[in-house]
Design a protein around this motif. Structure first.
Motif, PDB file in Angstrom:
ATOM      1  N   PRO A 176       0.831  -1.206   0.000  1.00 16.70           N
ATOM      2  CA  PRO A 176       0.000   0.000   0.000  1.00 16.70           C
ATOM      3  C   PRO A 176       0.865   1.254   0.000  1.00 16.70           C
ATOM      4  CG  PRO A 176      -0.680  -1.526   1.730  1.00 16.70           C
ATOM      5  CD  PRO A 176       0.609  -2.042   1.177  1.00 16.70           C
ATOM      6  N   ARG A 177       0.429   2.247  -0.674  1.00 17.46           N
ATOM      7  CA  ARG A 177       1.119   3.552  -0.711  1.00 17.46           C
ATOM      8  C   ARG A 177       0.179   4.602  -0.132  1.00 17.46           C
ATOM      9  NH1 ARG A 177       6.453   2.246  -1.824  1.00 17.46           N
ATOM     10  NH2 ARG A 177       6.271   0.258  -2.884  1.00 17.46           N
ATOM     11  N   PRO A 178       0.717   5.620   0.476  1.00 16.70           N
ATOM     12  CA  PRO A 178      -0.166   6.609   1.096  1.00 16.70           C
ATOM     13  C   PRO A 178      -0.970   7.369   0.041  1.00 16.70           C
ATOM     14  CG  PRO A 178       2.130   7.345   1.113  1.00 16.70           C
ATOM     15  CD  PRO A 178       2.138   5.934   0.620  1.00 16.70           C
ATOM     16  N   PRO A 179      -2.273   7.557   0.308  1.00 11.02           N
ATOM     17  CA  PRO A 179      -3.072   8.344  -0.634  1.00 11.02           C
ATOM     18  C   PRO A 179      -2.499   9.761  -0.720  1.00 11.02           C
ATOM     19  CG  PRO A 179      -4.453   7.318   1.048  1.00 11.02           C
ATOM     20  CD  PRO A 179      -3.035   7.103   1.457  1.00 11.02           C
ATOM     21  N   LEU A 180      -2.380  10.264  -1.935  1.00 10.09           N
ATOM     22  CA  LEU A 180      -1.787  11.600  -2.105  1.00 10.09           C
ATOM     23  C   LEU A 180      -2.586  12.652  -1.349  1.00 10.09           C
ATOM     24  CD1 LEU A 180      -0.746  11.513  -5.876  1.00 10.09           C
ATOM     25  CD2 LEU A 180       0.560  10.881  -3.834  1.00 10.09           C
ATOM     26  N   SER A 181      -3.902  12.408  -1.208  1.00 10.27           N
ATOM     27  CA  SER A 181      -4.744  13.403  -0.514  1.00 10.27           C
ATOM     28  C   SER A 181      -4.323  13.545   0.953  1.00 10.27           C
ATOM     29  CB  SER A 181      -6.213  12.986  -0.585  1.00 10.27           C
ATOM     30  OG  SER A 181      -6.344  11.692  -0.012  1.00 10.27           O
ATOM     31  N   GLU A 182      -3.643  12.518   1.504  1.00 13.43           N
ATOM     32  CA  GLU A 182      -3.225  12.584   2.916  1.00 13.43           C
ATOM     33  C   GLU A 182      -1.839  13.182   3.095  1.00 13.43           C
ATOM     34  OE1 GLU A 182      -3.540   8.770   4.788  1.00 13.43           O
ATOM     35  OE2 GLU A 182      -5.680   8.625   4.309  1.00 13.43           O
ATOM     36  N   ILE A 183      -1.056  13.216   2.052  1.00 14.43           N
ATOM     37  CA  ILE A 183       0.338  13.656   2.224  1.00 14.43           C
ATOM     38  C   ILE A 183       0.694  14.913   1.448  1.00 14.43           C
ATOM     39  CG2 ILE A 183       1.288  11.374   2.803  1.00 14.43           C
ATOM     40  CD1 ILE A 183       2.161  11.261  -0.216  1.00 14.43           C
ATOM     41  N   ALA A 184      -0.231  15.367   0.602  1.00 14.54           N
ATOM     42  CA  ALA A 184       0.073  16.558  -0.191  1.00 14.54           C
ATOM     43  C   ALA A 184      -1.049  17.567  -0.027  1.00 14.54           C
ATOM     44  CB  ALA A 184       0.227  16.186  -1.658  1.00 14.54           C
ATOM     45  N   THR A 185      -0.694  18.759   0.339  1.00 19.70           N
ATOM     46  CA  THR A 185      -1.695  19.814   0.473  1.00 19.70           C
ATOM     47  C   THR A 185      -1.277  20.996  -0.386  1.00 19.70           C
ATOM     48  OG1 THR A 185      -0.505  20.624   2.416  1.00 19.70           O
ATOM     49  CG2 THR A 185      -2.437  19.249   2.828  1.00 19.70           C
ATOM     50  N   ARG A 186      -2.240  21.721  -0.842  1.00 20.98           N
ATOM     51  CA  ARG A 186      -1.947  22.904  -1.637  1.00 20.98           C
ATOM     52  C   ARG A 186      -1.940  24.099  -0.694  1.00 20.98           C
ATOM     53  NH1 ARG A 186      -1.922  22.797  -7.032  1.00 20.98           N
ATOM     54  NH2 ARG A 186      -3.032  20.806  -7.107  1.00 20.98           N
ATOM     55  N   PHE A 187      -0.893  24.863  -0.684  1.00 18.48           N
ATOM     56  CA  PHE A 187      -0.827  26.021   0.211  1.00 18.48           C
ATOM     57  C   PHE A 187      -1.782  27.097  -0.280  1.00 18.48           C
ATOM     58  CE2 PHE A 187       0.830  30.211   1.293  1.00 18.48           C
ATOM     59  CZ  PHE A 187       0.848  30.108   2.669  1.00 18.48           C
ATOM     60  N   SER A 188      -2.526  27.659   0.646  1.00 21.07           N
ATOM     61  CA  SER A 188      -3.333  28.826   0.269  1.00 21.07           C
ATOM     62  C   SER A 188      -3.260  29.830   1.403  1.00 21.07           C
ATOM     63  CB  SER A 188      -4.781  28.423   0.000  1.00 21.07           C
ATOM     64  OG  SER A 188      -5.334  27.871   1.163  1.00 21.07           O
ATOM     65  N   SER A 189      -3.147  31.095   1.062  1.00 21.33           N
ATOM     66  CA  SER A 189      -3.052  32.120   2.093  1.00 21.33           C
ATOM     67  C   SER A 189      -4.422  32.323   2.715  1.00 21.33           C
ATOM     68  CB  SER A 189      -2.520  33.412   1.506  1.00 21.33           C
ATOM     69  OG  SER A 189      -3.311  33.756   0.409  1.00 21.33           O
ATOM     70  N   ARG A 190      -4.467  32.668   3.977  1.00 19.29           N
ATOM     71  CA  ARG A 190      -5.766  32.839   4.659  1.00 19.29           C
ATOM     72  C   ARG A 190      -6.433  34.142   4.282  1.00 19.29           C
ATOM     73  NH1 ARG A 190      -4.639  30.302  10.633  1.00 19.29           N
ATOM     74  NH2 ARG A 190      -3.481  28.553   9.818  1.00 19.29           N
TER      75      ARG A 190
END
Ligand SMILES: Cc1cc2nc3c(=O)[nH]c(=O)nc-3n(C[C@H](O)[C@H](O)[C@H](O)COP(=O)(O)O)c2cc1C
Length: 190
Positions: A176-190
């Motif tokens: 099994p490989r980690p789902p990309l949704s759990e390890i990659a986030t897109r930075f967005s300014s608040r």
């Protein structure tokens, strides 16, 4: 030679005991080392080096592992001692990636350590690109000072990995490989 992306997307480690011979030729070992030494290296410090274990030298190195093992476990069964002697002789070729990271006025030690990791991974990928398979492991003896002394490591040097290289006896199953949704986030300014 496999398509590069296909190789990167499907590569799996193969256990050392499942890596048979014949191992890489001298020219192929030179290719492996050339690729492994072509990694990002902040400050051009070359904070790594390689030790090659082939043929009888693999069992000679195993003697150092046996000595350390016996001093820890004086009552160990003969079959366990033999398994320790064979640690670096399971695959036809083992290349130790040695980290030489240390304090530096400008380059953080952490970045030097990461460069050794990059060298080890490049070595693994180059082995697969040549049609072999590989396994990057450390195991207990990578952290035993008497073994490191016997292998010629200076006090400031550490094992980043023993990369075992050989021919796989069977195609590997994936893990099994980690789902990309759990390890990659897109930075967005608040
Ligand atoms: C620095 C390092 C040391 C490792 N040491 C061991 C080890 O001693 N034993 C082991 O079974 N796996 C070890 N691994 C994990 C294997 O290299 C490998 O990633 C794992 O078996 C999963 O296989 P894969 O490459 O197919 O994902 C180590 C990995 C790294 C990065």
């Amino acid at each position: 030679m496999q398509d590069a992306l296909q190789l990167l997307k499907t590569r799996r480690s193969i256990k050392p005991v499942e890596l048979g011979g014949p191992g890489p030729t001298a020219a192929e070992i030179e290719t492996l080392l050339t690729v492994a030494s072509r990694v990002p290296d902040h400050g051009k410090l070359v904070p790594w080096r390689f030790i090659i274990f082939e043929g009888e030298a693999r069992l000679a190195a195993g003697e150092a592992i046996v000595a350390a093992f016996r001093s820890k476990y004086p009552d160990a069964k003969p079959e366990h001692v033999e398994a320790e002697r064979n640690r670096l002789a399971r695959a036809p070729l083992v290349i130790a990636v040695v980290s030489r990271a240390g304090p530096h006025v400008k380059i953080p030690e952490w970045e030097q350590v990461l460069s050794a990791g990059a060298a080890a991974m490049s070595l693994v990928l180059a082995a697969h690109a040549l049609g072999y398979a590989a396994s990057w492991i450390t195991e207990w003896y990578a952290y035993d000072r008497s073994v490191l002394d016997a292998l010629g490591l200076a006090p400031n040097e550490r094992i980043a990995g023993f990369v075992h290289v050989g021919r796989p006896s069977a195609p590997p199953e994936d893990r099994p490989r980690p789902p990309l949704s759990e390890i990659a986030t897109r930075f967005s300014s608040r």
